[in-house]
Motif scaffolding. Structure first.
Motif, PDB file in Angstrom:
ATOM      1  N   PRO A  75       0.816  -1.223   0.000  1.00 58.70           N
ATOM      2  CA  PRO A  75       0.000   0.000   0.000  1.00 58.70           C
ATOM      3  C   PRO A  75       0.845   1.268   0.000  1.00 58.70           C
ATOM      4  CG  PRO A  75       0.142  -0.882   2.205  1.00 58.70           C
ATOM      5  CD  PRO A  75       0.932  -1.813   1.330  1.00 58.70           C
ATOM      6  N   MET A  76       0.177   2.407  -0.069  1.00 60.92           N
ATOM      7  CA  MET A  76       0.825   3.715  -0.007  1.00 60.92           C
ATOM      8  C   MET A  76       0.629   4.337   1.375  1.00 60.92           C
ATOM      9  SD  MET A  76       2.413   4.881  -2.779  1.00 60.92           S
ATOM     10  CE  MET A  76       2.262   6.677  -2.793  1.00 60.92           C
ATOM     11  N   SER A  77       1.640   5.083   1.806  1.00 60.50           N
ATOM     12  CA  SER A  77       1.522   5.845   3.043  1.00 60.50           C
ATOM     13  C   SER A  77       1.967   7.283   2.791  1.00 60.50           C
ATOM     14  CB  SER A  77       2.395   5.220   4.144  1.00 60.50           C
ATOM     15  OG  SER A  77       3.761   5.326   3.807  1.00 60.50           O
ATOM     16  N   LEU A  78       1.728   8.129   3.773  1.00 64.02           N
ATOM     17  CA  LEU A  78       2.072   9.542   3.620  1.00 64.02           C
ATOM     18  C   LEU A  78       3.583   9.755   3.680  1.00 64.02           C
ATOM     19  CD1 LEU A  78       0.835  12.393   3.327  1.00 64.02           C
ATOM     20  CD2 LEU A  78       0.900  12.544   5.829  1.00 64.02           C
ATOM     21  N   LEU A  79       4.235   9.084   4.634  1.00 59.95           N
ATOM     22  CA  LEU A  79       5.666   9.285   4.843  1.00 59.95           C
ATOM     23  C   LEU A  79       6.402   7.957   4.943  1.00 59.95           C
ATOM     24  CD1 LEU A  79       5.580  12.026   7.641  1.00 59.95           C
ATOM     25  CD2 LEU A  79       6.024  12.394   5.204  1.00 59.95           C
ATOM     26  N   PRO A  80       7.646   7.904   4.501  1.00 59.82           N
ATOM     27  CA  PRO A  80       8.470   6.715   4.744  1.00 59.82           C
ATOM     28  C   PRO A  80       8.923   6.710   6.204  1.00 59.82           C
ATOM     29  CG  PRO A  80       9.797   8.392   3.677  1.00 59.82           C
ATOM     30  CD  PRO A  80       8.385   8.933   3.747  1.00 59.82           C
ATOM     31  N   TRP A  81       9.334   5.546   6.706  1.00 60.66           N
ATOM     32  CA  TRP A  81       9.726   5.434   8.107  1.00 60.66           C
ATOM     33  C   TRP A  81      10.918   6.330   8.439  1.00 60.66           C
ATOM     34  CZ3 TRP A  81       7.595   3.821  12.417  1.00 60.66           C
ATOM     35  CH2 TRP A  81       8.392   3.666  13.556  1.00 60.66           C
ATOM     36  N   GLU A  82      11.798   6.587   7.484  1.00 62.42           N
ATOM     37  CA  GLU A  82      12.955   7.438   7.743  1.00 62.42           C
ATOM     38  C   GLU A  82      12.535   8.809   8.277  1.00 62.42           C
ATOM     39  OE1 GLU A  82      14.153   4.174   5.218  1.00 62.42           O
ATOM     40  OE2 GLU A  82      12.474   5.584   5.114  1.00 62.42           O
ATOM     41  N   ILE A  83      11.346   9.271   7.874  1.00 64.65           N
ATOM     42  CA  ILE A  83      10.792  10.523   8.392  1.00 64.65           C
ATOM     43  C   ILE A  83       9.780  10.230   9.504  1.00 64.65           C
ATOM     44  CG2 ILE A  83       9.461  12.589   7.808  1.00 64.65           C
ATOM     45  CD1 ILE A  83      10.511  12.300   4.933  1.00 64.65           C
ATOM     46  N   ALA A  84       8.945   9.220   9.285  1.00 68.21           N
ATOM     47  CA  ALA A  84       7.874   8.907  10.242  1.00 68.21           C
ATOM     48  C   ALA A  84       8.411   8.347  11.556  1.00 68.21           C
ATOM     49  CB  ALA A  84       6.895   7.911   9.620  1.00 68.21           C
ATOM     50  N   GLY A  85       9.552   7.615  11.500  1.00 65.77           N
ATOM     51  CA  GLY A  85      10.106   7.001  12.706  1.00 65.77           C
ATOM     52  C   GLY A  85      10.465   8.010  13.789  1.00 65.77           C
ATOM     53  N   PRO A  86      11.269   9.009  13.474  1.00 68.07           N
ATOM     54  CA  PRO A  86      11.595  10.012  14.494  1.00 68.07           C
ATOM     55  C   PRO A  86      10.357  10.756  15.018  1.00 68.07           C
ATOM     56  CG  PRO A  86      13.175  10.112  12.689  1.00 68.07           C
ATOM     57  CD  PRO A  86      12.087   9.170  12.259  1.00 68.07           C
ATOM     58  N   ILE A  87       9.363  10.968  14.124  1.00 67.84           N
ATOM     59  CA  ILE A  87       8.118  11.602  14.568  1.00 67.84           C
ATOM     60  C   ILE A  87       7.397  10.700  15.562  1.00 67.84           C
ATOM     61  CG2 ILE A  87       5.830  12.407  13.844  1.00 67.84           C
ATOM     62  CD1 ILE A  87       7.084  13.217  11.175  1.00 67.84           C
ATOM     63  N   PHE A  88       7.355   9.391  15.253  1.00 72.99           N
ATOM     64  CA  PHE A  88       6.704   8.451  16.164  1.00 72.99           C
ATOM     65  C   PHE A  88       7.412   8.424  17.516  1.00 72.99           C
ATOM     66  CE2 PHE A  88       6.396   4.324  18.190  1.00 72.99           C
ATOM     67  CZ  PHE A  88       5.019   4.191  18.305  1.00 72.99           C
ATOM     68  N   LYS A  89       8.730   8.460  17.488  1.00 69.71           N
ATOM     69  CA  LYS A  89       9.485   8.404  18.743  1.00 69.71           C
ATOM     70  C   LYS A  89       9.109   9.552  19.672  1.00 69.71           C
ATOM     71  CE  LYS A  89      14.181   7.983  20.530  1.00 69.71           C
ATOM     72  NZ  LYS A  89      15.621   8.106  20.246  1.00 69.71           N
ATOM     73  N   TRP A  95       2.943   8.105  11.093  1.00 73.09           N
ATOM     74  CA  TRP A  95       2.504   8.620   9.796  1.00 73.09           C
ATOM     75  C   TRP A  95       2.911   7.705   8.638  1.00 73.09           C
ATOM     76  CZ3 TRP A  95      -0.816  12.574   9.277  1.00 73.09           C
ATOM     77  CH2 TRP A  95      -1.018  13.397  10.395  1.00 73.09           C
ATOM     78  N   MET A  96       3.514   6.571   8.929  1.00 74.12           N
ATOM     79  CA  MET A  96       3.841   5.619   7.874  1.00 74.12           C
ATOM     80  C   MET A  96       2.693   4.647   7.593  1.00 74.12           C
ATOM     81  SD  MET A  96       6.597   2.537   7.617  1.00 74.12           S
ATOM     82  CE  MET A  96       5.242   1.405   7.993  1.00 74.12           C
ATOM     83  N   LEU A  97       1.739   4.576   8.510  1.00 74.35           N
ATOM     84  CA  LEU A  97       0.660   3.606   8.348  1.00 74.35           C
ATOM     85  C   LEU A  97      -0.174   3.908   7.100  1.00 74.35           C
ATOM     86  CD1 LEU A  97      -0.602   3.163  12.016  1.00 74.35           C
ATOM     87  CD2 LEU A  97       0.741   1.549  10.654  1.00 74.35           C
ATOM     88  N   PRO A  98      -0.511   2.865   6.328  1.00 80.84           N
ATOM     89  CA  PRO A  98      -1.309   3.072   5.111  1.00 80.84           C
ATOM     90  C   PRO A  98      -2.795   3.166   5.420  1.00 80.84           C
ATOM     91  CG  PRO A  98      -0.802   0.755   5.357  1.00 80.84           C
ATOM     92  CD  PRO A  98      -0.121   1.461   6.502  1.00 80.84           C
TER      93      PRO A  98
END
Length: 381
Positions: A75-89, A95-98
């Motif tokens: 599926p598609m998501s808004l952001l890749p984990w490289e950006i979404a990961g630090p935000i989640f932390k 924001w990576m969830l589809p």
């Protein structure tokens, strides 16, 4: 049941992983299965030259790459984990969830009975699909393998909400259990598609001209591989043909260019790999001292064995624990050449080695997993 796998590797990838096998086995038993792998985002278009990215976009566009009835979704998501990961932390919002509900509607899955998460980047998916049972099934010590602190945060969060932990190795189980010792656990090593690897296959054309004895390695050539040991093997045992199957870059080829007994055959389709194994004499699983190797449960181990091959492998606590008689252990790179020679000289019964692998067939693994889940359902009520 309606079952959803949230995996790190898409079906159709050059690498066939445990979630693929378990999905297919569950579908064979009559369950409806959606296999969702790490989402794409518009940012991935910046890496369009990557063939793996192209393959994932083709699946996204609806191209079927697998004959199984399992739904294969990228599926598609808004952001890749490289950006979404630090935000989640920082925020606990992923924001990576589809748009997973859209995927479910497209494939007429009204609800999810069982969610199995192999990829910690899917943290929060359990809130979106509200499954009856959620299982975290880590296959590596991801935080050490990636060096990503956001992954450790994701795993800690997952372990606070899941109903069960199913690990493929003892070290992974110990690492994750510390986050929540109260979670029910199951140690379930990776298995093997036994019939696929044991059924007789003809010798491949590009193998016929390679002299015996042949020592074969199948897999990735990265920092987790003991390349120093392989070089020593090539140098000290010129009578042994070292056959390497897997994606390889030009730099690695140059590193081995002085050795006439090393053969890089490139990546091979999963369907053809058994033929290369069956017409070799010993298999190799040379692991470096990379931190992630301590928790690995290599599927190659029993794939090699199902093809009838003795395996020379680096000592790890997990592999020593298993006490498999077809394994020949070495501790450091300098010992690899002699252990290969010893494995070749032992002339183990290939049929007996195959029988050792039979008990690790995926059919058996999925039954053990479903029994564990049944008990959880009773406990949850």
């Amino acid at each position: 049941m309606n079952i959803m796998f949230a995996s790190h590797t898409y079906m159709g990838s050059p690498f066939v992983v445990g979630s693929h096998h378990l999905s297919r086995e569950m579908e064979k038993l009559g369950h409806s299965v959606i296999h969702v792998s790490t989402p794409l985002s518009l940012f991935h278009l910046l890496k369009w030259k990557d063939r793996d990215i192209q393959a994932r976009f083709r699946i996204l566009q609806g191209k079927k790459v697998d004959t199984s009835a399992v739904v294969n979704s990228v599926p598609m998501s808004l952001l890749p984990w490289e950006i979404a990961g630090p935000i989640f932390k920082k925020t606990q919002k992923n924001w990576m969830l589809p748009a997973i509900k859209k995927v479910m509607r497209e494939h007429e899955m009204a609800s999810v009975d069982l969610l199995l998460i192999d990829q910690p980047r899917f943290v929060g998916l359990e809130k979106l699909v509200s499954p009856k049972v959620t299982i975290y099934r880590p296959t590596d010590i991801y935080s050490k393998m990636t060096g990503d602190a956001s992954i450790a945060t994701a795993e800690r969060t997952l372990m606070s909400v899941v109903d069960g932990l199913v690990s493929t190795s003892g070290p992974v189980l110990s690492e994750l259990q510390e986050y929540n010792p109260a979670v029910p656990t199951l140690l379930l090593e990776n298995g093997v598609e036994y019939e696929h690897f044991s059924a007789p296959a003809e010798e491949p054309e590009d193998l016929k001209s390679i002299p015996s004895p042949r020592a074969v390695y199948v897999g990735a050539l990265d920092e987790r591989l003991d390349l120093k040991g392989l070089k020593l093997l090539a140098k000290e045992k010129p009578n042994v043909s070292l056959v390497i199957i897997g994606p390889v870059n030009e730099e690695t080829k140059r590193d081995f260019s002085e050795f006439a007994n090393v053969y890089f055959l490139g990546a091979k389709k999963y369907a053809t790999v058994p033929a290369y194994l069956q017409h070799s004499d010993v298999a190799l699983l040379p692991l470096s001292n990379h931190a992630a190797n301590a928790g690995r449960s290599p599927m190659k181990l029993y794939e090699y064995a199902a093809a009838g091959l003795p395996v020379v492998v680096t000592e790890t606590p997990e592999l020593l624990r298993r006490q498999e008689r077809f394994l020949h252990f070495y501790r450091d790179s300098a010992e690899l050449p002699d252990q290969v020679e010893a494995a070749l000289s032992a002339k183990q019964d290939r049929l007996a080695i195959r029988e050792m692998a039979r008990s690790h067939a995926w059919e058996s693994k999925v039954n053990t997993l479903l029994d564990f889940i049944d008990k959880l359902q009773v406990k949850i009520g």
